[in-house]
Scaffold this active site. Structure first.
Site, PDB file in Angstrom:
ATOM      1  N   ARG A 204      31.780 -57.912  81.194  1.00 46.14           N
ATOM      2  CA  ARG A 204      30.498 -58.244  80.284  1.00 46.14           C
ATOM      3  C   ARG A 204      29.779 -57.306  80.283  1.00 46.14           C
ATOM      4  O   ARG A 204      29.013 -56.873  79.063  1.00 46.14           O
ATOM      5  CB  ARG A 204      30.100 -59.404  80.777  1.00 46.14           C
ATOM      6  CG  ARG A 204      30.911 -60.640  80.955  1.00 46.14           C
ATOM      7  CD  ARG A 204      30.267 -61.924  81.548  1.00 46.14           C
ATOM      8  NE  ARG A 204      29.064 -62.303  80.652  1.00 46.14           N
ATOM      9  CZ  ARG A 204      28.132 -62.946  81.523  1.00 46.14           C
ATOM     10  NH1 ARG A 204      28.266 -63.234  82.513  1.00 46.14           N
ATOM     11  NH2 ARG A 204      27.065 -63.120  80.662  1.00 46.14           N
TER      12      ARG A 204
ATOM     13  N   GLN B 291      16.580 -65.927  77.935  1.00 43.37           N
ATOM     14  CA  GLN B 291      17.470 -66.162  79.284  1.00 43.37           C
ATOM     15  C   GLN B 291      18.537 -65.286  79.411  1.00 43.37           C
ATOM     16  O   GLN B 291      19.440 -65.199  80.212  1.00 43.37           O
ATOM     17  CB  GLN B 291      18.316 -67.558  78.782  1.00 43.37           C
ATOM     18  CG  GLN B 291      17.115 -68.810  79.118  1.00 43.37           C
ATOM     19  CD  GLN B 291      18.077 -70.214  78.686  1.00 43.37           C
ATOM     20  OE1 GLN B 291      18.637 -70.929  79.189  1.00 43.37           O
ATOM     21  NE2 GLN B 291      17.667 -70.551  77.364  1.00 43.37           N
TER      22      GLN B 291
ATOM     23  N   ASP C  42      21.123 -59.297  78.346  1.00 41.54           N
ATOM     24  CA  ASP C  42      21.786 -58.300  77.583  1.00 41.54           C
ATOM     25  C   ASP C  42      20.893 -57.058  77.325  1.00 41.54           C
ATOM     26  O   ASP C  42      21.230 -56.018  76.811  1.00 41.54           O
ATOM     27  CB  ASP C  42      22.512 -58.668  76.479  1.00 41.54           C
ATOM     28  CG  ASP C  42      21.633 -59.654  75.447  1.00 41.54           C
ATOM     29  OD1 ASP C  42      20.535 -59.280  75.278  1.00 41.54           O
ATOM     30  OD2 ASP C  42      22.348 -60.620  74.947  1.00 41.54           O
TER      31      ASP C  42
ATOM     32  N   HIS D  95      16.573 -64.375  83.605  1.00 40.36           N
ATOM     33  CA  HIS D  95      17.618 -64.218  84.332  1.00 40.36           C
ATOM     34  C   HIS D  95      18.055 -62.734  84.555  1.00 40.36           C
ATOM     35  O   HIS D  95      19.329 -62.464  84.927  1.00 40.36           O
ATOM     36  CB  HIS D  95      18.807 -64.964  83.559  1.00 40.36           C
ATOM     37  CG  HIS D  95      18.475 -66.444  83.406  1.00 40.36           C
ATOM     38  ND1 HIS D  95      19.208 -67.370  82.644  1.00 40.36           N
ATOM     39  CD2 HIS D  95      17.553 -67.477  84.190  1.00 40.36           C
ATOM     40  CE1 HIS D  95      18.721 -68.618  82.834  1.00 40.36           C
ATOM     41  NE2 HIS D  95      17.648 -68.542  83.580  1.00 40.36           N
TER      42      HIS D  95
ATOM     43  N   CYS E 174      26.441 -49.963  98.451  1.00 40.11           N
ATOM     44  CA  CYS E 174      24.852 -49.380  98.292  1.00 40.11           C
ATOM     45  C   CYS E 174      25.008 -47.916  98.932  1.00 40.11           C
ATOM     46  O   CYS E 174      25.465 -47.897 100.156  1.00 40.11           O
ATOM     47  CB  CYS E 174      24.035 -50.192  98.875  1.00 40.11           C
ATOM     48  SG  CYS E 174      22.192 -49.901  99.318  1.00 40.11           S
TER      49      CYS E 174
ATOM     50  N   CYS F  75      22.835 -48.630 102.322  1.00 38.54           N
ATOM     51  CA  CYS F  75      23.056 -49.386 103.545  1.00 38.54           C
ATOM     52  C   CYS F  75      24.495 -49.883 103.577  1.00 38.54           C
ATOM     53  O   CYS F  75      24.797 -50.719 104.266  1.00 38.54           O
ATOM     54  CB  CYS F  75      22.183 -50.734 103.623  1.00 38.54           C
ATOM     55  SG  CYS F  75      22.644 -51.868 102.389  1.00 38.54           S
TER      56      CYS F  75
ATOM     57  N   GLY G  41      18.770 -70.401  69.822  1.00 44.56           N
ATOM     58  CA  GLY G  41      20.366 -70.302  70.512  1.00 44.56           C
ATOM     59  C   GLY G  41      20.688 -70.325  71.785  1.00 44.56           C
ATOM     60  O   GLY G  41      21.141 -69.709  72.533  1.00 44.56           O
ATOM     61  N   THR G  42      20.147 -71.579  72.386  1.00 45.74           N
ATOM     62  CA  THR G  42      20.271 -71.975  73.679  1.00 45.74           C
ATOM     63  C   THR G  42      20.758 -73.686  73.791  1.00 45.74           C
ATOM     64  O   THR G  42      20.274 -74.193  72.995  1.00 45.74           O
ATOM     65  CB  THR G  42      19.062 -71.839  74.649  1.00 45.74           C
ATOM     66  OG1 THR G  42      19.268 -72.312  75.836  1.00 45.74           O
ATOM     67  CG2 THR G  42      17.683 -72.481  74.044  1.00 45.74           C
TER      68      THR G  42
ATOM     69  N   ALA H  83      21.285 -68.020  64.158  1.00 44.79           N
ATOM     70  CA  ALA H  83      19.924 -67.315  64.180  1.00 44.79           C
ATOM     71  C   ALA H  83      19.851 -66.052  63.476  1.00 44.79           C
ATOM     72  O   ALA H  83      18.699 -65.910  62.937  1.00 44.79           O
ATOM     73  CB  ALA H  83      19.781 -66.995  65.766  1.00 44.79           C
TER      74      ALA H  83
HETATM   75  P1  NAD Z   1      24.985 -71.196  76.102  1.00 48.54           P
HETATM   76  O1  NAD Z   1      26.095 -70.572  75.860  1.00 48.54           O
HETATM   77  O2  NAD Z   1      25.045 -72.511  77.121  1.00 48.54           O
HETATM   78  O3  NAD Z   1      24.467 -71.788  74.651  1.00 48.54           O
HETATM   79  C1  NAD Z   1      24.478 -71.113  73.646  1.00 48.54           C
HETATM   80  C2  NAD Z   1      23.946 -72.146  72.432  1.00 48.54           C
HETATM   81  O4  NAD Z   1      23.886 -71.162  71.328  1.00 48.54           O
HETATM   82  C3  NAD Z   1      24.635 -72.937  71.884  1.00 48.54           C
HETATM   83  O5  NAD Z   1      23.690 -74.247  72.030  1.00 48.54           O
HETATM   84  C4  NAD Z   1      25.167 -72.656  70.842  1.00 48.54           C
HETATM   85  O6  NAD Z   1      25.273 -73.967  70.149  1.00 48.54           O
HETATM   86  C5  NAD Z   1      24.404 -71.870  70.088  1.00 48.54           C
HETATM   87  N1  NAD Z   1      24.739 -70.746  68.972  1.00 48.54           N
HETATM   88  C6  NAD Z   1      26.056 -70.229  69.103  1.00 48.54           C
HETATM   89  N2  NAD Z   1      26.001 -69.331  68.244  1.00 48.54           N
HETATM   90  C7  NAD Z   1      24.790 -69.197  67.544  1.00 48.54           C
HETATM   91  C8  NAD Z   1      23.960 -68.408  66.587  1.00 48.54           C
HETATM   92  N3  NAD Z   1      24.742 -67.565  66.035  1.00 48.54           N
HETATM   93  N4  NAD Z   1      22.960 -68.876  66.184  1.00 48.54           N
HETATM   94  C9  NAD Z   1      22.102 -69.773  66.971  1.00 48.54           C
HETATM   95  N5  NAD Z   1      22.856 -70.592  67.866  1.00 48.54           N
HETATM   96  C10 NAD Z   1      23.802 -70.461  68.183  1.00 48.54           C
HETATM   97  O7  NAD Z   1      23.867 -70.285  76.577  1.00 48.54           O
HETATM   98  P2  NAD Z   1      22.382 -70.547  77.284  1.00 48.54           P
HETATM   99  O8  NAD Z   1      21.713 -71.614  76.713  1.00 48.54           O
HETATM  100  O9  NAD Z   1      21.637 -68.918  77.025  1.00 48.54           O
HETATM  101  O10 NAD Z   1      22.828 -70.588  78.795  1.00 48.54           O
HETATM  102  C11 NAD Z   1      23.620 -69.908  79.410  1.00 48.54           C
HETATM  103  C12 NAD Z   1      23.255 -68.941  80.523  1.00 48.54           C
HETATM  104  O11 NAD Z   1      24.261 -67.854  80.400  1.00 48.54           O
HETATM  105  C13 NAD Z   1      22.170 -68.198  80.392  1.00 48.54           C
HETATM  106  O12 NAD Z   1      21.556 -68.526  81.625  1.00 48.54           O
HETATM  107  C14 NAD Z   1      22.261 -66.741  80.192  1.00 48.54           C
HETATM  108  O13 NAD Z   1      21.494 -66.115  81.256  1.00 48.54           O
HETATM  109  C15 NAD Z   1      23.754 -66.513  80.392  1.00 48.54           C
HETATM  110  N6  NAD Z   1      24.339 -65.815  79.311  1.00 48.54           N
HETATM  111  C16 NAD Z   1      23.870 -64.664  78.613  1.00 48.54           C
HETATM  112  C17 NAD Z   1      24.239 -63.971  77.723  1.00 48.54           C
HETATM  113  C18 NAD Z   1      23.346 -62.562  77.032  1.00 48.54           C
HETATM  114  O14 NAD Z   1      22.571 -62.177  77.757  1.00 48.54           O
HETATM  115  N7  NAD Z   1      23.810 -62.375  75.741  1.00 48.54           N
HETATM  116  C19 NAD Z   1      25.661 -64.401  77.244  1.00 48.54           C
HETATM  117  C20 NAD Z   1      26.265 -65.517  77.885  1.00 48.54           C
HETATM  118  C21 NAD Z   1      25.775 -66.053  78.858  1.00 48.54           C
END
Ligand code: NAD
Length: 250
Positions: A69, A100, A103, A118, A146, A149, A186-187, A231
């Site tokens: 990733r 959250q 990246d 996160h 590390c 340590c 997008g969450t 988004a």
């Molecule tokens: P999630 O994967 O649970 O949900 C993603 C949401 O985004 C869904 O509701 C989906 O319908 C929506 N979605 C998908 N494509 C979209 C778009 N183009 N525009 C708008 N909405 C869109 O993700 P989450 O709610 O962030 O929770 C998952 C956890 O995983 C988080 O804690 C996060 O830290 C981690 N995570 C982070 C990344 C990253 O940093 N990019 C990637 C994967 C997971």
């Protein structure tokens, strides 16, 4: 809600708080949490890969998943959704971006006031001492050790069951409670405690606009509005609708 009605709310807001999740980075080619468990990882549950117990049980498996990733994230660039949030920050008096995502794409896009709830997948820290390690060798032994340590290195992200970085949740809660407009972008709103932030804002009287490709499983009720779509398309359209005469380069 119509785009114009959302734009009206944004235009007059003095304090905007935004919560983003994996969906905003989907258009940058980074899989969302559920989608990340595809291919080689399809048979795993997130709980088997993103918990301290999983790391204790099989540190190499967890390291390898994050290494893959991390490589994806290194190739990714911010998209129009990330840039639109930079534009909103430039235009509203007070703005906080609670993410959250791990990246780092919001900062890369130019957002300034970012709270990473996160952690950040680009960073690595010692699983014993907690110190962030700037350089490590991706070699035979995985996870690498590390240099101080010899403890295993791990990604500097928050796993299920772990506490958020010190002060992050408090700062996020304050922004949610003090804002006069909250955007949830997008969450899936499944991961607590971040999932409670839109409710916190709502309880304190702020309208909440949910931007997602689906309304399924999202908050609903009076004062909670939806803009359904990607988004990377909805956020730029919202900026253009809120400030139609602003002809800056963006
Ligand atoms: P999630 O994967 O649970 O949900 C993603 C949401 O985004 C869904 O509701 C989906 O319908 C929506 N979605 C998908 N494509 C979209 C778009 N183009 N525009 C708008 N909405 C869109 O993700 P989450 O709610 O962030 O929770 C998952 C956890 O995983 C988080 O804690 C996060 O830290 C981690 N995570 C982070 C990344 C990253 O940093 N990019 C990637 C994967 C997971």
């Amino acid at each position: 809600m119509t785009m114009d009605a959302a734009a009206d709310l944004l235009q007059v807001a003095n304090r905007v708080a935004v919560l983003t999740g994996a969906g905003i980075s989907a258009e940058s080619g980074i899989p969302t949490f559920r989608d990340a468990l595809s291919g080689l990882w399809a048979s795993y549950d997130p709980e088997e890969l993103a918990t301290p117990a999983a790391f204790r049980r099989n540190p190499q498996l967890v390291w390898d998943w994050y290494a893959e990733r991390r490589a994806k994230v290194a190739e990714a660039r911010p998209n129009q959704g990330h840039f639109a949030l930079v534009e909103i920050e430039r235009r509203v008096p007070e703005f906080t971006l609670l993410t959250q995502n791990v990246d780092g794409l919001h900062r890369e896009a130019g957002s300034r006031h970012v709270v990473e709830l996160h952690g950040n997948i680009r960073r690595v820290r010692c699983s014993d001492e907690g110190i962030v390690v700037e350089r490590w060798v991706e070699g035979e032994e995985r996870p690498p050790r590390c240099p101080r340590c010899s403890g295993f290195l791990r990604p500097d992200v928050v796993w299920f069951g772990e506490d958020l970085p010190e002060g992050a949740l408090e700062a996020a809660g304050r922004s949610a409670e003090e804002c006069d407009l909250f955007l949830s972008v997008g969450t899936s709103n499944l991961v607590v405690p971040a999932a409670s932030l839109p409710w916190q804002a709502h309880r304190h009287g702020a309208p909440v606009i949910v931007i997602n490709t689906t309304v399924e499983g999202q908050h609903s009720g009076p004062g909670i509005h939806h803009l359904v779509g990607k988004a990377g398309e909805v956020l730029p359209a919202l900026v253009r609708a809120a400030w139609p005469t602003d002809r800056t380069a963006w």
